[in-house]
Write an enzyme that holds these catalytic residues in place. Structure first.
Site, PDB file in Angstrom:
ATOM      1  CE1 TYR A  56      -2.333   8.871  -3.783  1.00  0.00           C
ATOM      2  CE2 TYR A  56      -0.416  10.057  -4.594  1.00  0.00           C
ATOM      3  CZ  TYR A  56      -1.379   9.087  -4.769  1.00  0.00           C
ATOM      4  OH  TYR A  56      -1.397   8.327  -5.912  1.00  0.00           O
ATOM      5  CG  HIS A 142      -6.366   9.998  -8.396  1.00  0.00           C
ATOM      6  ND1 HIS A 142      -6.069  10.482  -7.138  1.00  0.00           N
ATOM      7  CD2 HIS A 142      -5.865   8.734  -8.433  1.00  0.00           C
ATOM      8  CE1 HIS A 142      -5.408   9.553  -6.456  1.00  0.00           C
ATOM      9  NE2 HIS A 142      -5.288   8.490  -7.224  1.00  0.00           N
TER      10      HIS A 142
END
Length: 336
Positions: A56, A142
């Site tokens: 992010y 992830h």
């Protein structure tokens, strides 16, 4: 705010979790001050669970989240981050942006997929430095979609060792699909799945296998993407679904959901937010925010009463399968 425990761990999460992709400049930039105010608003609303990732904003989300939490007592909140993408300096970077990956930041680093045991350790060490913390409570693999074998053989055992040593409280996987998380639930001892976009008021793919597996094994699920990229906030032509303009049949379904919700005096986004809590495996719903008003609106929608009759009408109109679990109805202000 209500809390729940992840699986058989001692890690507690609030019923709402704060997704920190937005404060990592998802799609457009915000200031450090705005990011801090947004996390403060979440805190003031009672949210104590915060989810971030190196991906992010090329680490910006972790840095901003860490700064916002720095003066909070460490044992009063839960932080999750993710492994699988290492950030490496890009000698050719710094002259462009990262919008190809969705983040309005300078392209100073590149992401390198790495689900090796060493990669897990390096990723967590770097995350702790960016967060300014001595530990994270939850570590998630992830998006190992294209790296399933390595994630199962190397990354998962590394996380399991860290959990056994007490370095991490809970471990799991975060994905936008159901099949691989179900495999992790069957073949490993993960505590939690972060499932994004696949168990929402619009679509319930998670009910076929993944959520039943979690329930049967006493594991927890955190649901993200409850608004399906914004479609369940404002269903209209051009609205996004799975990061692309919604196909007409999907838009039509969202509009039918909206019509039923509004007949009961319930905003569609409120019904969408409430829906996942009906499944017993769901411990928390994760929503992202960039600005204070977004946090406040989400909390307001969580508090909005949703009558059981709304779910009954959705079943009657074929918008929910008859056996879909739904939350217990809350009294409507318009009820007699």
């Amino acid at each position: 705010m209500k809390t729940a425990t992840l699986g058989s761990t001692g890690v507690r999460v609030t019923e709402l979790s704060f997704g920190a992709a937005g404060i990592g400049n998802l799609y457009r930039p915000i200031t450090d001050e705005a990011a801090l105010a947004t996390v403060d608003a979440a805190w003031d609303a009672g949210i104590r669970t915060f989810d971030t990732a190196p991906h992010y904003g090329l680490g910006l989300s972790e840095r901003r989240l860490g700064a916002a939490l720095r003066d909070r007592p460490r044992d009063t909140y839960t932080v999750s981050t993710k492994v699988g993408r290492l950030l490496e300096p890009d000698p050719r970077g710094g002259r462009g942006d990262d919008l190809a990956h969705g983040f309005a930041v300078s392209d100073t680093h590149r992401r390198v997929w790495d689900f090796s045991a060493d990669g897990v350790l390096r990723s967590l060490e770097a995350s702790l430095q960016r967060l300014g913390l001595d530990r994270v409570d939850v570590a998630l693999l992830h998006d190992p979609d294209d790296h399933a074998d390595q994630a199962l053989r190397e990354a998962y055992p590394a996380l399991e060792r860290l959990r056994d040593e007490g370095v991490i409280g809970a471990i799991g996987v975060g994905m936008n699909q159901c099949a691989l998380p179900a495999r992790f639930l069957r073949e490993t001892d993960i505590d939690v799945v972060l499932l994004a976009g696949r168990y929402t008021l619009l679509e319930q793919q998670g009910l076929a296998e993944m959520l039943p597996e979690a329930s049967a094994r006493g594991r927890s699920v955190v649901i993200g993407g409850v608004f399906n990229s914004g479609l369940l906030i404002a269903p209209e032509p051009g609205a996004m679904y799975d990061y692309a303009p919604a196909p007409q049949p999907v838009l039509d379904r969202a509009l039918r959901l909206k019509a039923v919700a509004e007949r009961h005096g319930v905003p569609l986004r409120s019904a969408a937010l409430h829906f996942p809590y009906g499944h017993p495996a769901v411990a928390s719903v994760l929503t992202g925010a960039r600005f204070v008003d977004e946090v406040r609106d989400t909390v307001e929608q969580l508090r909005h009463p949703v009558p059981a009759a709304l779910w009954d009408d959705l079943r009657a109109e074929g918008l929910l399968a008859p056996d879909t679990p739904t939350p217990a109805g809350t009294p409507s202000e318009n009820s007699p």
